[in-house]
Motif scaffolding. Sequence first.
Motif, mmCIF file in Angstrom:
data_model
loop_
_atom_site.group_PDB
_atom_site.id
_atom_site.type_symbol
_atom_site.label_atom_id
_atom_site.label_comp_id
_atom_site.label_asym_id
_atom_site.label_seq_id
_atom_site.Cartn_x
_atom_site.Cartn_y
_atom_site.Cartn_z
ATOM 1 N N ASN A 1 5.301 23.285 -1.574
ATOM 2 C CA ASN A 1 3.969 22.496 -1.055
ATOM 3 C C ASN A 1 2.880 22.861 -1.805
ATOM 4 N N SER B 1 0.571 15.173 8.084
ATOM 5 C CA SER B 1 -0.033 16.404 8.635
ATOM 6 C C SER B 1 0.199 17.426 7.662
ATOM 7 N N THR C 1 -0.228 17.193 4.271
ATOM 8 C CA THR C 1 -1.452 17.160 3.384
ATOM 9 C C THR C 1 -2.835 17.479 4.204
ATOM 10 N N THR D 1 0.737 12.467 12.758
ATOM 11 C CA THR D 1 1.373 13.803 13.356
ATOM 12 C C THR D 1 2.038 13.467 14.403
ATOM 13 N N HIS D 2 3.109 14.203 14.853
ATOM 14 C CA HIS D 2 3.433 14.151 16.251
ATOM 15 C C HIS D 2 2.995 15.577 17.195
ATOM 16 N N GLY E 1 3.495 7.496 15.159
ATOM 17 C CA GLY E 1 4.194 6.283 15.405
ATOM 18 C C GLY E 1 4.050 5.520 14.178
ATOM 19 N N GLY F 1 1.522 12.454 2.037
ATOM 20 C CA GLY F 1 2.607 12.278 1.000
ATOM 21 C C GLY F 1 3.279 10.989 0.892
#
Length: 180
Positions: free
Chosen positions: A21, A55, A57, A82-83, A99, A122
């Motif tokens: 990453n 998230s 990134t 993000t979750h 979502g 991404g």
Amino acid sequence: MARTIFYTASSVDGFIADQHNSLDWLVDTDHALPEDHPDAYPTFVADIGALVMGSTTYEWVAAHEPSSREQWPYEQPTWVCTHRELRLPAAGRVETWSGDVAGLHPRLVEAAEGKDVWVVGGGDLAGQFLDAGLLDEVHVQLTPVVLGAGAPLLPRRAPLRLLGVRQMGDFVATRYAVQR
Ligand SMILES: NC(=O)c1ccc[n+]([C@@H]2O[C@H](COP(=O)([O-])OP(=O)(O)OC[C@H]3O[C@@H](n4cnc5c(N)ncnc54)[C@H](OP(=O)(O)O)[C@@H]3O)[C@@H](O)[C@H]2O)c1
């Protein structure tokens, strides 16, 4: 109508980050990158009204710009997908989203106030917008390096139409429209 654009740097073999990453192949180089080029970042970001990123990134930006939790580098409203519960910067207008990106897109367009929406990355997040028929353009700054492996540019199968290609210092700036 404002465009929704995936604008990113990529290795010549189609990776936007290496297996770790890391973007050191992009940022820790002395490649010539003229700032006043029409495809350069300062010109592009001037027409951007809202940002969306995944998230990974977001965490890369936060880790590599140590002051960014307090001094978020982007003025535009930004959504981080993000979750999880992320610690967000004190400065800037940054929110999270979880979502279907189709539910987020109207908020991005409204926040952009007529300017374009930047899908920072991404690749899969850009693919989610593509899947939903919401991605208008893909702008790729081809960086003079091959990585062999890493995070793919846009892990989908979709026809594109070339809008333009220009040399930008040591880079090649390409712009494509997504064919619907
Ligand atoms: N070359 C460039 O210019 C450039 C540009 C952008 C990114 N990058 C790099 O490319 C790599 C891309 O990695 P990546 O694809 O894993 O990163 P990413 O898109 O930044 O983050 C992926 C993560 O975002 C969350 N997420 C994605 N879609 C979501 C949704 N619809 N709802 C809720 N959460 C969602 C998930 O994590 P959680 O739910 O666990 O939070 C998912 O694992 C990163 O290393 C990044 O730094 C490079």
